[in-house]
Design an enzyme around this catalytic site. Structure first.
Site, PDB file in Angstrom:
ATOM      1  N   GLN A  10     -13.387 -79.693 -45.001  1.00  0.00           N
ATOM      2  CA  GLN A  10     -13.425 -81.129 -45.209  1.00  0.00           C
ATOM      3  C   GLN A  10     -12.708 -81.845 -44.068  1.00  0.00           C
ATOM      4  O   GLN A  10     -11.663 -81.399 -43.608  1.00  0.00           O
ATOM      5  CB  GLN A  10     -12.738 -81.447 -46.537  1.00  0.00           C
ATOM      6  CG  GLN A  10     -12.932 -82.858 -47.033  1.00  0.00           C
ATOM      7  CD  GLN A  10     -12.523 -83.009 -48.487  1.00  0.00           C
ATOM      8  OE1 GLN A  10     -12.347 -82.021 -49.198  1.00  0.00           O
ATOM      9  NE2 GLN A  10     -12.379 -84.229 -48.944  1.00  0.00           N
ATOM     10  N   SER A  87     -10.555 -73.359 -45.479  1.00  0.00           N
ATOM     11  CA  SER A  87     -10.542 -74.027 -46.783  1.00  0.00           C
ATOM     12  C   SER A  87     -11.944 -74.035 -47.392  1.00  0.00           C
ATOM     13  O   SER A  87     -12.494 -72.968 -47.689  1.00  0.00           O
ATOM     14  CB  SER A  87      -9.963 -75.438 -46.625  1.00  0.00           C
ATOM     15  OG  SER A  87      -9.737 -76.033 -47.876  1.00  0.00           O
ATOM     16  N   LEU A  88     -12.551 -75.199 -47.538  1.00  0.00           N
ATOM     17  CA  LEU A  88     -13.928 -75.301 -48.031  1.00  0.00           C
ATOM     18  C   LEU A  88     -14.869 -74.357 -47.274  1.00  0.00           C
ATOM     19  O   LEU A  88     -15.796 -73.773 -47.852  1.00  0.00           O
ATOM     20  CB  LEU A  88     -14.398 -76.755 -47.874  1.00  0.00           C
ATOM     21  CG  LEU A  88     -15.903 -77.001 -47.830  1.00  0.00           C
ATOM     22  CD1 LEU A  88     -16.500 -76.820 -49.207  1.00  0.00           C
ATOM     23  CD2 LEU A  88     -16.201 -78.388 -47.293  1.00  0.00           C
ATOM     24  N   ARG A 112     -15.932 -77.567 -57.210  1.00  0.00           N
ATOM     25  CA  ARG A 112     -14.638 -77.604 -56.517  1.00  0.00           C
ATOM     26  C   ARG A 112     -14.307 -79.039 -56.112  1.00  0.00           C
ATOM     27  O   ARG A 112     -13.194 -79.530 -56.313  1.00  0.00           O
ATOM     28  CB  ARG A 112     -14.715 -76.711 -55.279  1.00  0.00           C
ATOM     29  CG  ARG A 112     -13.444 -76.623 -54.432  1.00  0.00           C
ATOM     30  CD  ARG A 112     -13.740 -75.757 -53.208  1.00  0.00           C
ATOM     31  NE  ARG A 112     -12.535 -75.388 -52.453  1.00  0.00           N
ATOM     32  CZ  ARG A 112     -12.064 -76.058 -51.424  1.00  0.00           C
ATOM     33  NH1 ARG A 112     -12.682 -77.152 -51.016  1.00  0.00           N
ATOM     34  NH2 ARG A 112     -10.989 -75.641 -50.776  1.00  0.00           N
ATOM     35  N   HIS A 194      -4.178 -77.610 -51.226  1.00  0.00           N
ATOM     36  CA  HIS A 194      -3.474 -76.345 -50.949  1.00  0.00           C
ATOM     37  C   HIS A 194      -1.988 -76.420 -51.289  1.00  0.00           C
ATOM     38  O   HIS A 194      -1.147 -75.901 -50.559  1.00  0.00           O
ATOM     39  CB  HIS A 194      -3.718 -75.890 -49.500  1.00  0.00           C
ATOM     40  CG  HIS A 194      -5.158 -75.619 -49.231  1.00  0.00           C
ATOM     41  ND1 HIS A 194      -5.801 -74.508 -49.718  1.00  0.00           N
ATOM     42  CD2 HIS A 194      -6.099 -76.352 -48.593  1.00  0.00           C
ATOM     43  CE1 HIS A 194      -7.074 -74.566 -49.364  1.00  0.00           C
ATOM     44  NE2 HIS A 194      -7.289 -75.669 -48.694  1.00  0.00           N
ATOM     45  N   GLN A 243      -7.189 -69.756 -53.816  1.00  0.00           N
ATOM     46  CA  GLN A 243      -7.242 -70.546 -52.576  1.00  0.00           C
ATOM     47  C   GLN A 243      -6.810 -72.007 -52.740  1.00  0.00           C
ATOM     48  O   GLN A 243      -6.169 -72.577 -51.857  1.00  0.00           O
ATOM     49  CB  GLN A 243      -8.672 -70.486 -52.014  1.00  0.00           C
ATOM     50  CG  GLN A 243      -8.805 -70.963 -50.597  1.00  0.00           C
ATOM     51  CD  GLN A 243     -10.029 -71.830 -50.384  1.00  0.00           C
ATOM     52  OE1 GLN A 243     -10.183 -72.870 -51.002  1.00  0.00           O
ATOM     53  NE2 GLN A 243     -10.912 -71.381 -49.507  1.00  0.00           N
TER      54      GLN A 243
END
Length: 293
Positions: A10, A87-88, A112, A194, A243
């Site tokens: 993102q 991440s994503l 998500r 996170h 995650q």
């Protein structure tokens, strides 16, 4: 020769992303249209001709970045020796490596995004980029700050993103400036990604990940949570669930890929952030970005 493919997260999005694939590759157009059906709205309209603000909504951004990366990889017919995503981007990596189907990957990314949006609204938070300090200094400042603030993204040596409650992040930033940070800059994000503040989203997503079929990938995936090459579906599933509240260990991922013989990195999807981070981990690394055919 080992070719590593990496996938952005993102923040990499841009209006117009993926339009050339839709216009010029019939298979890509079919996948984009399938995505519109799965999501229940025409995400392609926002991706190709929306406003930056429309594209910036988490429920749009995450599936959009995922779709651009995965459909580009399919159009190019890539055969990776190893994959990773920031991440994503880990979901894009899993689909390209064959661990998740396109449909299951998109459904998980959509869930998500919605779960993270809800967590942000329930518990306001923020993130800040800290430049020019050793990781240990940043970690210590977070540990010594009252309130919730943690190291969230280990992007490259001298660049670490912290995440947490707004006041705690601001206090940590002041401490880190005093400790000699070149910059301690709040990021324009909707929440404390996170960090433990994402626990409601993690719990919600855990159920969907537990139910999604995860297969043995065609190559190792270096996961955010531990930066290690993984091929066991049970371990991949466990790491994917962890995650959302754990830090992204990107510096360690790049180092581990290089140690395991990566000779070439290609970033697939919008932007070129990861290419730059890879070069900061190792200036000699061969890295390129591709956002089109």
């Amino acid at each position: 020769m080992k070719h590593a493919y990496v996938f952005p997260g993102q923040g990499a999005q841009a209006v117009g992303m993926g339009k050339d694939l839709y216009d010029n590759v019939p298979e890509a157009k079919a996948l984009f249209e399938q995505a519109n059906e799965i999501l229940g709205f025409r995400i392609t309209d926002i991706m190709f001709a929306g406003t930056p603000d429309e594209l910036k909504q988490t429920k749009v951004t995450q599936p959009a970045v995922f779709l651009h990366s995965v459909i580009l990889a399919k159009a190019l017919g890539v055969g990776p020796d190893m994959v990773a995503g920031h991440s994503l981007g880990e979901f894009s990596a899993l689909v390209v490596a064959g661990a998740l189907s396109f449909e299951d990957g998109l459904r998980l990314v959509s869930k998500r995004a919605l779960a993270m949006q809800a967590a942000c609204e329930a518990q306001p938070g923020t993130m800040a980029a800290i430049l020019g300090l050793a990781d240990e200094v940043v970690e210590q400042a977070c540990a010594e700050t009252d309130g919730m603030v943690v190291a969230a993204n280990y992007n490259c040596p001298g660049q670490l993103v912290i995440s947490g409650a707004v006041e705690a992040v601001d206090i940590a930033c002041e401490k880190l400036k005093a400790a000699g940070a070149r910059r301690a800059l709040r990021l324009p994000v909707g929440g404390a990604f996170h960090s433990p503040l994402m626990e409601p989203a993690r719990a919600e997503l855990a159920e969907a990940i537990a139910e999604a079929p995860i297969h043995t990938p065609v190559c190792p995936i270096y996961q955010n949570v531990d930066a290690k090459p993984r091929t066991d579906p049970a371990v991949i599933r466990e790491n994917l669930i962890a995650q959302l509240t754990a830090p992204v260990r990107w510096t360690q991922i790049v180092r581990n890929m290089l140690a395991d013989g990566a000779t070439e990195f290609t970033e697939l999807g919008p932007g070129n952030v990861l290419q730059g981070l890879i070069k900061k981990v190792d200036a000699e690394a061969a890295a390129e970005s591709r956002s089109t055919l």
